[in-house]
Scaffold this motif. Structure first.
Motif, PDB file in Angstrom:
ATOM      1  N   ALA A   1     -33.038  12.048 -15.792  1.00  0.00           N
ATOM      2  CA  ALA A   1     -33.176  10.779 -14.723  1.00  0.00           C
ATOM      3  C   ALA A   1     -31.884  10.378 -14.345  1.00  0.00           C
ATOM      4  N   ARG A   2     -31.220  10.074 -15.490  1.00  0.00           N
ATOM      5  CA  ARG A   2     -29.652   9.712 -15.598  1.00  0.00           C
ATOM      6  C   ARG A   2     -28.920  10.286 -14.729  1.00  0.00           C
ATOM      7  N   ARG A   3     -29.149  11.549 -14.714  1.00  0.00           N
ATOM      8  CA  ARG A   3     -27.977  12.372 -13.932  1.00  0.00           C
ATOM      9  C   ARG A   3     -28.318  12.501 -12.521  1.00  0.00           C
ATOM     10  N   VAL A   4     -29.519  12.372 -12.188  1.00  0.00           N
ATOM     11  CA  VAL A   4     -29.671  12.221 -10.553  1.00  0.00           C
ATOM     12  C   VAL A   4     -29.613  10.554 -10.016  1.00  0.00           C
ATOM     13  N   LEU A   5     -29.459   9.822 -10.936  1.00  0.00           N
ATOM     14  CA  LEU A   5     -29.011   8.254 -10.499  1.00  0.00           C
ATOM     15  C   LEU A   5     -27.790   8.290 -10.180  1.00  0.00           C
TER      16      LEU A   5
ATOM     17  N   SER B   1     -39.860   1.393   0.177  1.00  0.00           N
ATOM     18  CA  SER B   1     -38.501   1.977   0.060  1.00  0.00           C
ATOM     19  C   SER B   1     -38.148   3.019   1.193  1.00  0.00           C
ATOM     20  N   ARG B   2     -37.060   3.222   1.384  1.00  0.00           N
ATOM     21  CA  ARG B   2     -36.489   4.124   2.242  1.00  0.00           C
ATOM     22  C   ARG B   2     -37.049   5.606   2.095  1.00  0.00           C
ATOM     23  N   ARG B   3     -36.969   6.163   1.058  1.00  0.00           N
ATOM     24  CA  ARG B   3     -37.574   7.604   0.987  1.00  0.00           C
ATOM     25  C   ARG B   3     -38.103   7.854  -0.604  1.00  0.00           C
ATOM     26  N   VAL B   4     -38.901   8.318  -0.726  1.00  0.00           N
ATOM     27  CA  VAL B   4     -39.516   8.570  -2.220  1.00  0.00           C
ATOM     28  C   VAL B   4     -39.493  10.388  -2.372  1.00  0.00           C
ATOM     29  N   GLU B   5     -39.043  10.817  -3.456  1.00  0.00           N
ATOM     30  CA  GLU B   5     -39.204  12.407  -3.864  1.00  0.00           C
ATOM     31  C   GLU B   5     -40.045  11.995  -5.082  1.00  0.00           C
ATOM     32  N   ALA B   6     -41.335  12.842  -5.061  1.00  0.00           N
ATOM     33  CA  ALA B   6     -42.244  12.360  -6.117  1.00  0.00           C
ATOM     34  C   ALA B   6     -42.613  13.705  -6.637  1.00  0.00           C
ATOM     35  N   ILE B   7     -42.268  14.037  -8.038  1.00  0.00           N
ATOM     36  CA  ILE B   7     -42.576  15.183  -8.781  1.00  0.00           C
ATOM     37  C   ILE B   7     -43.248  15.106  -9.903  1.00  0.00           C
ATOM     38  N   ASP B   8     -44.347  16.167 -10.139  1.00  0.00           N
ATOM     39  CA  ASP B   8     -45.179  16.089 -11.206  1.00  0.00           C
ATOM     40  C   ASP B   8     -45.516  17.824 -11.710  1.00  0.00           C
ATOM     41  N   PRO B   9     -45.613  18.111 -12.927  1.00  0.00           N
ATOM     42  CA  PRO B   9     -45.871  19.529 -13.159  1.00  0.00           C
ATOM     43  C   PRO B   9     -47.329  20.055 -12.857  1.00  0.00           C
TER      44      PRO B   9
ATOM     45  N   GLU C   1     -37.909  17.165 -17.233  1.00  0.00           N
ATOM     46  CA  GLU C   1     -36.771  17.417 -17.974  1.00  0.00           C
ATOM     47  C   GLU C   1     -35.866  18.471 -17.030  1.00  0.00           C
ATOM     48  N   SER C   2     -36.027  18.932 -15.951  1.00  0.00           N
ATOM     49  CA  SER C   2     -35.095  19.829 -15.574  1.00  0.00           C
ATOM     50  C   SER C   2     -35.427  19.464 -13.829  1.00  0.00           C
ATOM     51  N   LEU C   3     -34.677  18.346 -13.222  1.00  0.00           N
ATOM     52  CA  LEU C   3     -35.218  17.941 -12.115  1.00  0.00           C
ATOM     53  C   LEU C   3     -34.542  18.619 -10.921  1.00  0.00           C
ATOM     54  N   PRO C   4     -34.996  19.078  -9.840  1.00  0.00           N
ATOM     55  CA  PRO C   4     -34.518  19.986  -8.926  1.00  0.00           C
ATOM     56  C   PRO C   4     -33.690  19.177  -7.882  1.00  0.00           C
ATOM     57  N   PHE C   5     -32.797  18.270  -8.174  1.00  0.00           N
ATOM     58  CA  PHE C   5     -32.137  17.496  -7.575  1.00  0.00           C
ATOM     59  C   PHE C   5     -30.631  17.280  -7.697  1.00  0.00           C
ATOM     60  N   ALA C   6     -29.909  17.050  -6.740  1.00  0.00           N
ATOM     61  CA  ALA C   6     -28.424  16.901  -6.868  1.00  0.00           C
ATOM     62  C   ALA C   6     -27.982  15.838  -7.752  1.00  0.00           C
TER      63      ALA C   6
END
Lengths: 136, 99
Positions: free
Chosen positions: A8-12, B45-53, B81-86
């Motif tokens: 979470a910290r990485r993407v913040l 909010s402006r935008r939400v990305e929501a993730i769940d396994p 633990e492995s978020l697919p975001f920049a």
């Protein structure tokens, strides 16, 4: 758990905020409620949940002590689940929660208090901690 | 779910609103489950990305999302633990019962 916090910290963004919500490692109380008041009937039977929530808090404490986040605010509030019947509550627990149930003694008390009064409801209460952390 | 209501007094969102303003912010919800909280986050909010396994839970989240919020929310199946975001792409990350 710390892994998820690091992810979470990485993407913040810098100084981005992390809001964590998790139940306190305490027993969840069950009440029967009607217009004239409410009556405590027991506690939810659980195994494992308290340890899980202790670990969640420990993970938060760890990233704060490591200087990765700063704790900006923390508070505890009461979260309630309101069920129309014991059957509804049990179905919910079975489908959504693992390792949680209403034991026979508590169920008996609920049935006695509810009786045939359709205006009464069952309330499950839990203390929940909400914490706001800032990325450092 | 039929016969049960969660937080009918709105204590969770009242507490959240007292702690943080999400207005104009890009929010990541980690462990969104069936989207109960996602809807409230999207409203604020402006935008939400929501993730769940849990793929089934995500499908439930898509179902309960009001039409006027659909453009603001994207659901993803994946692990916290492995978020697919920049890197540095969100203002706020929310973890509700997902740690």
């Amino acid at each position: 758990m710390v892994h998820a916090l690091l992810s979470a910290r990485r993407v913040l963004i810098d100084s981005g905020l992390l809001l964590d919500i998790h139940p306190m490692p305490r027993k969840r109380a069950i009440f029967c409620e009607a217009s004239e008041g409410r009556k405590a009937v027991g506690y939810l039977r659980e195994s494992g949940a308290r340890i899980r929530y202790q670990r969640a808090q420990k993970a938060l404490d760890q990233v704060v002590s490591q200087g990765l986040f700063r704790l900006r605010a923390s508070t505890i509030f009461t979260f309630r689940y309101r069920a129309r019947s014991l059957k509804d509550l049990r179905r919910y627990l079975q489908q959504r929660w693992t390792e949680a149930s209403v034991d026979r003694v508590t169920a008996g008390r609920i049935n006695r208090v509810l009786g045939s009064d359709r205006g009464k409801v069952i309330v499950l209460e839990e203390a929940v901690r909400m914490s706001l952390l800032e990325k450092q | 779910m039929k016969g049960i209501s969660l937080d009918p007094e709105g204590a969770e969102m009242a507490t959240l609103d007292g702690m943080i303003s999400l207005r104009g912010r890009r929010v990541l919800e980690i462990g969104c489950g069936d989207g109960r909280l996602t809807v409230e986050l999207a409203r604020r909010s402006r935008r939400v990305e929501a993730i769940d396994p849990d793929r089934l839970a995500i499908a439930g989240g898509r179902r309960i999302l009001p039409a006027n919020l659909k453009a603001r929310v994207r659901f993803h199946v994946g692990q916290g633990e492995s978020l697919p975001f920049a890197d540095r792409s969100f203002d706020v990350a929310v973890m509700s019962r997902s740690l």
